[in-house]
Enzyme design. Structure first.
Site, PDB file in Angstrom:
ATOM      1  N   ALA A   1       0.864  -1.179   0.000  1.00 44.74           N
ATOM      2  CA  ALA A   1       0.000   0.000   0.000  1.00 44.74           C
ATOM      3  C   ALA A   1       0.906   1.236   0.000  1.00 44.74           C
ATOM      4  CB  ALA A   1      -0.896  -0.017   1.235  1.00 44.74           C
TER       5      ALA A   1
ATOM      6  N   ALA B   1       4.586   2.598   2.493  1.00 43.16           N
ATOM      7  CA  ALA B   1       5.139   1.451   3.220  1.00 43.16           C
ATOM      8  C   ALA B   1       6.666   1.454   3.169  1.00 43.16           C
ATOM      9  CB  ALA B   1       4.595   0.152   2.632  1.00 43.16           C
TER      10      ALA B   1
ATOM     11  N   LYS C   1       8.466   1.529  -0.009  1.00 43.18           N
ATOM     12  CA  LYS C   1       8.940   0.838  -1.219  1.00 43.18           C
ATOM     13  C   LYS C   1      10.200   1.488  -1.788  1.00 43.18           C
ATOM     14  CE  LYS C   1       5.125   1.322  -3.574  1.00 43.18           C
ATOM     15  NZ  LYS C   1       4.291   1.842  -2.468  1.00 43.18           N
TER      16      LYS C   1
ATOM     17  N   GLU D   1       7.552   2.909  -8.735  1.00 44.34           N
ATOM     18  CA  GLU D   1       6.174   3.161  -9.183  1.00 44.34           C
ATOM     19  C   GLU D   1       5.802   2.245 -10.360  1.00 44.34           C
ATOM     20  OE1 GLU D   1       4.453   5.136  -7.364  1.00 44.34           O
ATOM     21  OE2 GLU D   1       5.749   6.735  -6.590  1.00 44.34           O
TER      22      GLU D   1
ATOM     23  N   GLN E   1       3.548   0.249 -10.834  1.00 39.86           N
ATOM     24  CA  GLN E   1       2.126   0.102 -11.182  1.00 39.86           C
ATOM     25  C   GLN E   1       1.796   0.812 -12.483  1.00 39.86           C
ATOM     26  OE1 GLN E   1       3.206   1.786  -8.501  1.00 39.86           O
ATOM     27  NE2 GLN E   1       2.175   3.747  -8.254  1.00 39.86           N
TER      28      GLN E   1
ATOM     29  N   CYS F   1      -2.581   0.064   9.074  1.00 40.33           N
ATOM     30  CA  CYS F   1      -3.739   0.964   9.149  1.00 40.33           C
ATOM     31  C   CYS F   1      -3.707   1.651  10.525  1.00 40.33           C
ATOM     32  CB  CYS F   1      -4.995   0.117   8.992  1.00 40.33           C
ATOM     33  SG  CYS F   1      -6.556   1.022   9.106  1.00 40.33           S
TER      34      CYS F   1
ATOM     35  N   CYS G   1      -5.726   1.353  12.733  1.00 41.26           N
ATOM     36  CA  CYS G   1      -6.228   0.410  13.736  1.00 41.26           C
ATOM     37  C   CYS G   1      -5.173  -0.629  14.133  1.00 41.26           C
ATOM     38  CB  CYS G   1      -7.477  -0.302  13.219  1.00 41.26           C
ATOM     39  SG  CYS G   1      -7.120  -1.451  11.871  1.00 41.26           S
TER      40      CYS G   1
ATOM     41  N   CYS H   1      -6.518  -0.786   6.212  1.00 40.35           N
ATOM     42  CA  CYS H   1      -6.893  -2.199   6.139  1.00 40.35           C
ATOM     43  C   CYS H   1      -8.181  -2.289   5.301  1.00 40.35           C
ATOM     44  CB  CYS H   1      -7.105  -2.780   7.535  1.00 40.35           C
ATOM     45  SG  CYS H   1      -8.583  -2.181   8.353  1.00 40.35           S
TER      46      CYS H   1
ATOM     47  N   HIS I   1     -11.495  -0.917   7.118  1.00 34.75           N
ATOM     48  CA  HIS I   1     -11.646   0.546   7.213  1.00 34.75           C
ATOM     49  C   HIS I   1     -11.749   1.194   5.841  1.00 34.75           C
ATOM     50  CE1 HIS I   1     -10.425   0.022  11.536  1.00 34.75           C
ATOM     51  NE2 HIS I   1     -11.563   0.695  11.578  1.00 34.75           N
TER      52      HIS I   1
HETATM   53 ZN   LIG Z   1      -8.035  -0.586   9.942  1.00 33.37          ZN
END
Ligand SMILES: [Zn+2]
Length: 192
Positions: free
Chosen positions: A10, A13, A15, A89, A91, A146, A148, A183, A186
């Protein structure tokens, strides 16, 4: 044996930090690397890769028409010390360009390390990541969390006020200020 590696994650992170560290490891052992970054990435000047923690390196800019195989083949002719290709990058690669990367590995026999996001802010795949997930020899996840505490696998796009945006173009380059990694739970809660 040379391999095609896809390091996916994500947003935010680390990268690019991992990419620059890997490139440095080659150089430390007396080998040269080729670094690529999309022309689309105008966060900083073109032709440079910057990580959030302050590392940077010179890179070759690529667009959708760039031929990775021909460029690398030509560079290897002039430089026998060239031993690794790294792409930031990733992607944003096209399907054809992912094929070129597999040809660098299989015909020029040097490793290719591609780093990119797995999905966009709508939870849809990017073309480059989609084909890297299929064609790479090795898939390596770079993990981040995340708010959380669970692993973040999705990328939410936010506006300047910090509100989640649900629609828009797939490509809109931004760093910390435009995206939050979340996550799945969320992410799903945020887009309903
Ligand atoms: Zn979360």
């Amino acid at each position: 044996m040379a391999k095609l590696y896809f390091y996916y994650s994500a947003m935010n992170a680390g990268k690019t930090t991992v990419l620059l560290q890997s490139s440095y490891n080659y150089q430390e052992r007396g080998m040269d690397t080729l670094l690529f970054t999309p022309l689309i990435d105008n966060r900083y000047e073109t032709g440079k890769i910057y990580s959030r923690i302050g590392l940077h390196a010179t890179a070759i800019s690529f667009d959708k028409d760039f031929n990775f195989f021909e460029h690398t083949k030509h560079q290897m002719k002039n430089n026998p010390k060239l031993k690794c290709v790294l792409i930031d990058e990733a992607q944003f690669l096209t399907k054809k360009q992912v094929t070129e990367l597999t040809n660098i590995v299989d015909q020029l026999t040097i490793p290719v390390l591609a780093y990119g996001l797995r999905s966009d802010f709508r939870g849809e795949p990017f073309e480059g990541s989609q084909y890297l997930l299929i064609w790479a020899d090795n898939l390596i996840e770079i993990k981040t969390i995340c708010h959380c505490g669970r692993k973040a696998i999705m990328n939410a796009r936010i506006d300047v006020q910090g509100h989640i945006i649900k629609t828009g173009e797939q490509v809109q380059i931004g760093g910390n200020e435009s995206y939050i990694s979340m996550c799945r739970k969320h992410f799903n809660a945020s887009i309903v």
